[in-house]
Write a protein that holds these residues in place. Structure first.
Motif, mmCIF file in Angstrom:
data_model
loop_
_atom_site.group_PDB
_atom_site.id
_atom_site.type_symbol
_atom_site.label_atom_id
_atom_site.label_comp_id
_atom_site.label_asym_id
_atom_site.label_seq_id
_atom_site.Cartn_x
_atom_site.Cartn_y
_atom_site.Cartn_z
ATOM 1 N N ASP A 32 -37.861 -148.780 -17.317
ATOM 2 C CA ASP A 32 -37.153 -147.588 -17.749
ATOM 3 C C ASP A 32 -35.921 -148.047 -18.503
ATOM 4 O OD1 ASP A 32 -35.895 -145.188 -18.146
ATOM 5 O OD2 ASP A 32 -35.727 -144.656 -16.033
ATOM 6 N N GLU A 33 -35.935 -147.872 -19.822
ATOM 7 C CA GLU A 33 -34.830 -148.381 -20.632
ATOM 8 C C GLU A 33 -33.513 -147.664 -20.363
ATOM 9 O OE1 GLU A 33 -35.368 -145.971 -24.791
ATOM 10 O OE2 GLU A 33 -36.625 -147.698 -24.460
ATOM 11 N N LYS A 34 -33.543 -146.522 -19.695
ATOM 12 C CA LYS A 34 -32.311 -145.802 -19.395
ATOM 13 C C LYS A 34 -31.711 -146.202 -18.056
ATOM 14 C CE LYS A 34 -33.756 -141.996 -22.206
ATOM 15 N NZ LYS A 34 -34.782 -141.031 -22.220
ATOM 16 N N MET A 35 -32.484 -146.825 -17.191
ATOM 17 C CA MET A 35 -32.014 -147.197 -15.855
ATOM 18 C C MET A 35 -32.143 -148.701 -15.646
ATOM 19 S SD MET A 35 -30.789 -144.841 -14.067
ATOM 20 C CE MET A 35 -31.006 -145.027 -12.345
ATOM 21 N N PRO A 36 -31.032 -149.429 -15.707
ATOM 22 C CA PRO A 36 -31.125 -150.869 -15.441
ATOM 23 C C PRO A 36 -31.468 -151.132 -13.976
ATOM 24 C CG PRO A 36 -28.844 -150.214 -15.804
ATOM 25 C CD PRO A 36 -29.683 -149.010 -16.037
ATOM 26 N N CYS A 37 -32.185 -152.217 -13.725
ATOM 27 C CA CYS A 37 -32.518 -152.584 -12.348
ATOM 28 C C CYS A 37 -31.340 -153.279 -11.664
ATOM 29 C CB CYS A 37 -33.777 -153.446 -12.299
ATOM 30 S SG CYS A 37 -33.800 -154.803 -13.464
ATOM 31 N N LYS A 38 -30.428 -153.877 -12.448
ATOM 32 C CA LYS A 38 -29.179 -154.452 -11.938
ATOM 33 C C LYS A 38 -28.101 -154.190 -12.964
ATOM 34 C CE LYS A 38 -30.938 -158.273 -9.169
ATOM 35 N NZ LYS A 38 -31.026 -159.696 -8.971
ATOM 36 N N ARG A 39 -26.899 -153.903 -12.448
ATOM 37 C CA ARG A 39 -25.776 -153.691 -13.351
ATOM 38 C C ARG A 39 -24.501 -154.156 -12.660
ATOM 39 N NH1 ARG A 39 -24.085 -148.173 -16.574
ATOM 40 N NH2 ARG A 39 -22.441 -149.176 -17.810
ATOM 41 N N PHE A 40 -23.680 -154.911 -13.388
ATOM 42 C CA PHE A 40 -22.392 -155.343 -12.857
ATOM 43 C C PHE A 40 -21.463 -155.655 -14.016
ATOM 44 C CE2 PHE A 40 -25.446 -158.783 -12.784
ATOM 45 C CZ PHE A 40 -24.805 -159.819 -13.432
ATOM 46 N N ASP A 177 -19.993 -155.791 -19.495
ATOM 47 C CA ASP A 177 -20.807 -154.861 -18.707
ATOM 48 C C ASP A 177 -22.249 -155.325 -18.873
ATOM 49 O OD1 ASP A 177 -21.681 -152.679 -17.231
ATOM 50 O OD2 ASP A 177 -21.760 -151.370 -18.991
ATOM 51 N N ILE A 178 -22.808 -155.916 -17.810
ATOM 52 C CA ILE A 178 -24.136 -156.519 -17.886
ATOM 53 C C ILE A 178 -25.160 -155.570 -17.272
ATOM 54 C CG2 ILE A 178 -25.551 -158.480 -17.180
ATOM 55 C CD1 ILE A 178 -22.904 -160.108 -17.141
ATOM 56 N N LYS A 179 -26.135 -155.179 -18.087
ATOM 57 C CA LYS A 179 -27.207 -154.280 -17.655
ATOM 58 C C LYS A 179 -28.535 -155.027 -17.797
ATOM 59 C CE LYS A 179 -25.630 -151.335 -20.689
ATOM 60 N NZ LYS A 179 -24.336 -151.782 -21.110
ATOM 61 N N LEU A 180 -29.214 -155.246 -16.692
ATOM 62 C CA LEU A 180 -30.489 -155.953 -16.699
ATOM 63 C C LEU A 180 -31.615 -154.936 -16.553
ATOM 64 C CD1 LEU A 180 -29.453 -158.897 -14.381
ATOM 65 C CD2 LEU A 180 -29.345 -158.751 -16.870
ATOM 66 N N TYR A 181 -32.614 -155.014 -17.434
ATOM 67 C CA TYR A 181 -33.704 -154.047 -17.454
ATOM 68 C C TYR A 181 -35.025 -154.621 -16.962
ATOM 69 C CZ TYR A 181 -30.494 -151.087 -19.942
ATOM 70 O OH TYR A 181 -29.411 -150.320 -20.267
ATOM 71 N N GLU A 182 -35.148 -155.919 -16.942
ATOM 72 C CA GLU A 182 -36.341 -156.548 -16.380
ATOM 73 C C GLU A 182 -35.885 -157.490 -15.285
ATOM 74 O OE1 GLU A 182 -39.391 -158.194 -18.847
ATOM 75 O OE2 GLU A 182 -38.914 -156.813 -20.455
ATOM 76 N N CYS A 183 -36.180 -157.124 -14.054
ATOM 77 C CA CYS A 183 -35.778 -157.917 -12.892
ATOM 78 C C CYS A 183 -37.028 -158.242 -12.077
ATOM 79 C CB CYS A 183 -34.785 -157.146 -12.021
ATOM 80 S SG CYS A 183 -33.325 -156.604 -12.895
#
Length: 184
Positions: A32-40, A177-183
């Motif tokens: 889901d490109e709108k919801m990162p699986c990890k963010r920090f 702001d790091i947004k990871l989309y494939e975890c």
């Protein structure tokens, strides 16, 4: 006899295809490109060696600038910078950023970064590999997260940069702001 072999071969092939389909459905990751699986969010602190700050410097010029333009065109900087959770340089680092950047435009303040964030804390272990153009004239800039190891195994995403402070020519601080989309 040949008909029985063909029937069993067809039956085995169909079984394999059905099992593969079920495996793909059960174990596939939803992207889901709108919801990162990890963010920090982290702060990157760069202290360029100026000839007198040997004890505090975290980066150094490896190749001097060229005479093209007024924007340090061609200057290459190698760094081993602390990454903190707060914008205060004196807070304990949670990672190190190790890599390089070079100024690649003679007409504007632009740089190209390639570095690895190395985590070794109780919260995260592993690495994140980040690279891309830093168009410094923009308020925010996106660099690509192109992979990682450990807690970030084969991850991909975006690191959005926002300059948070530059009190002088030898120190700057960037909020990442790091947004990871494939975890995995």
């Amino acid at each position: 006899m040949a008909q029985i072999v063909h029937k069993y071969t067809l039956l085995i092939l169909l079984s394999v295809l059905i099992m593969h389909s079920l495996f793909t459905i059960v174990y596939s990751k939803n992207f889901d490109e709108k919801m990162p699986c990890k963010r920090f969010s982290l702060y990157y602190h760069d202290i360029l060696f100026n000839g007198t700050n040997l004890a505090n410097a975290t980066s150094a010029t490896a190749v001097n600038r060229t005479q093209l333009g007024d924007h340090k065109h061609g200057m290459l900087v190698v760094f081993d910078d602390p990454m903190t959770k707060q914008n205060n340089l004196l807070t304990p680092p949670v990672a190190r950023a190790q890599g390089f950047y070079f100024y690649d435009s003679k007409d504007e303040w632009n740089a190209w970064f390639a570095f690895t964030l190395i985590f070794n804390s109780t919260e995260h272990k592993g690495t994140l590999n980040i690279m891309g153009a830093d168009l410094m004239g923009e308020e925010t800039r996106d660099l690509s997260v192109v992979g990682g190891t450990g807690d970030f195994f084969m991850t991909r995403g975006i690191a959005t940069l926002l300059t948070d402070g530059q009190p002088n020519a030898f120190y700057f601080r960037v909020n990442m702001d790091i947004k990871l989309y494939e975890c995995y």
